[in-house]
Motif scaffolding. Structure first.
Motif, PDB file in Angstrom:
ATOM      1  N   ASP A 103      36.702  31.375  38.557  1.00  0.00           N
ATOM      2  CA  ASP A 103      35.242  31.257  38.665  1.00  0.00           C
ATOM      3  C   ASP A 103      34.554  32.608  38.780  1.00  0.00           C
ATOM      4  N   GLY A 104      35.172  33.625  38.189  1.00  0.00           N
ATOM      5  CA  GLY A 104      34.528  34.925  38.075  1.00  0.00           C
ATOM      6  C   GLY A 104      34.380  35.651  39.398  1.00  0.00           C
ATOM      7  N   ALA A 105      33.506  36.658  39.394  1.00  0.00           N
ATOM      8  CA  ALA A 105      33.312  37.479  40.591  1.00  0.00           C
ATOM      9  C   ALA A 105      32.768  36.648  41.748  1.00  0.00           C
ATOM     10  N   GLU A 106      31.923  35.670  41.448  1.00  0.00           N
ATOM     11  CA  GLU A 106      31.381  34.820  42.506  1.00  0.00           C
ATOM     12  C   GLU A 106      32.479  33.984  43.150  1.00  0.00           C
ATOM     13  N   GLN A 156      39.616  32.829  32.596  1.00  0.00           N
ATOM     14  CA  GLN A 156      39.107  33.145  33.927  1.00  0.00           C
ATOM     15  C   GLN A 156      39.231  34.635  34.240  1.00  0.00           C
ATOM     16  N   VAL A 157      40.313  35.245  33.798  1.00  0.00           N
ATOM     17  CA  VAL A 157      40.480  36.689  33.984  1.00  0.00           C
ATOM     18  C   VAL A 157      39.399  37.444  33.212  1.00  0.00           C
ATOM     19  N   ARG A 158      39.185  37.039  31.973  1.00  0.00           N
ATOM     20  CA  ARG A 158      38.145  37.677  31.159  1.00  0.00           C
ATOM     21  C   ARG A 158      36.779  37.532  31.835  1.00  0.00           C
ATOM     22  N   TYR A 160      36.060  37.166  34.976  1.00  0.00           N
ATOM     23  CA  TYR A 160      35.953  38.016  36.171  1.00  0.00           C
ATOM     24  C   TYR A 160      35.612  39.453  35.793  1.00  0.00           C
ATOM     25  N   PHE A 161      36.366  40.003  34.859  1.00  0.00           N
ATOM     26  CA  PHE A 161      36.128  41.408  34.499  1.00  0.00           C
ATOM     27  C   PHE A 161      34.764  41.600  33.840  1.00  0.00           C
ATOM     28  N   GLU A 162      34.339  40.637  33.043  1.00  0.00           N
ATOM     29  CA  GLU A 162      33.013  40.744  32.446  1.00  0.00           C
ATOM     30  C   GLU A 162      31.928  40.647  33.514  1.00  0.00           C
ATOM     31  N   ASP A 163      32.132  39.801  34.527  1.00  0.00           N
ATOM     32  CA  ASP A 163      31.196  39.734  35.645  1.00  0.00           C
ATOM     33  C   ASP A 163      31.083  41.082  36.356  1.00  0.00           C
ATOM     34  N   CYS A 164      32.192  41.819  36.384  1.00  0.00           N
ATOM     35  CA  CYS A 164      32.224  43.120  37.063  1.00  0.00           C
ATOM     36  C   CYS A 164      31.704  44.254  36.176  1.00  0.00           C
TER      37      CYS A 164
END
Length: 260
Positions: A103-106, A156-158, A160-164
């Motif tokens: 679920d990304g950075a959140e 999900q990994v993608r 997260y990093f895009e959120d960052c």
């Protein structure tokens, strides 16, 4: 041989071996890489104490079976965390990967906050540690990623990093057939994965999945490619040390532990 506490350290008030820091580490029971890799990076006076997330070694062939594996981990994680608290650790390290990106950075922040509230401790997670490592190198925007996952995990990994704020220009999921067999991916196979995702547009290469034994490969690849190559186990243990003010320079695992 045990290392004596330094002059002036309080006697009788600290663990005799872990007089600088006691880390509780929670990892899946199928994981055979994170413990030896963490222990190989351990400075004197710091000790690692593992609690296992009890899961079966389920067969993973597609996204659906990957999610079965992940649900097994989710159901058993808090019990393992509670067991780890019985040795009165100073901090908690989550020696698992996929769930820390979900679920990304959140989602990562939500998991981090929940674990801190449950334990009352500082909590170190792989997703956030890798982001901290990339920031330590500085100037990194375009990354390539290697995982042991199926596409549902890679997405999900993608995210997260895009959120960052990173651009994921290449991502290779190795589609490992079970959680235990992730550790059977050879150094030669990992080297070839690095070669496949690397090109001149990539600022750094990141590996996720704590049961991939990538720490040594990352250090070698970083030397030859002359760009950051970050193993999640190295980044997580580095962040656990540095966020506690433990600045020992540890060689053999790339620039992260040696220079930052």
């Amino acid at each position: 041989m045990a290392t004596e506490a330094p002059p002036g350290a309080p006697r009788g008030s600290r663990d005799s071996l872990g007089w600088r820091k006691l880390f509780a580490v929670v990892a899946p029971s199928t994981n055979t890489s994170v413990q030896p890799e963490y222990d190989s990076m351990r400075p004197a006076g710091v000790t690692n104490h593992f609690a296992r997330i009890a899961i079966p070694d389920t067969k993973v062939t597609d996204d659906a079976s990957f999610m079965v594996m992940l649900e097994n981990i989710r159901r058993a994680t808090l019990e393992a965390v509670d067991v780890a608290m019985s040795m009165a650790p100073d901090d908690l390290i989550m020696g698992m990967s996929a769930e820390t990106f979900w679920d990304g950075a959140e989602g990562a922040e939500r998991m981090h906050r929940s674990l801190q509230e449950r334990t009352g401790l500082k909590v170190v997670m792989g997703s956030q540690a890798v982001d901290a490592a990339l920031k330590a190198y500085g100037g990194i925007r375009r990354i390539a990623v290697i995982t042991p996952y199926m596409p549902v995990g890679d997405a999900q990994v993608r995210r997260y990093f895009e959120d960052c704020g990173y651009e994921v220009v290449a991502l290779e999921g190795l589609k490992c057939p079970s959680p235990r067999l992730i550790a059977h991916v050879s150094e030669q196979e990992l080297k070839r994965a690095v070669e496949r995702v690397n090109d001149r547009h990539v600022d750094a290469i990141v590996q996720c999945g704590t049961n991939l034994a990538f720490a040594r490969v990352a250090a070698i690849a970083e030397f030859w490619l002359e760009k950051p190559v970050i193993a999640i186990n190295t980044a997580t243990y580095w962040w656990a040390l540095r966020s506690n003010g433990i600045a020992d320079r540890i060689h053999g695992f790339g620039r992260l532990l040696a220079d930052f």
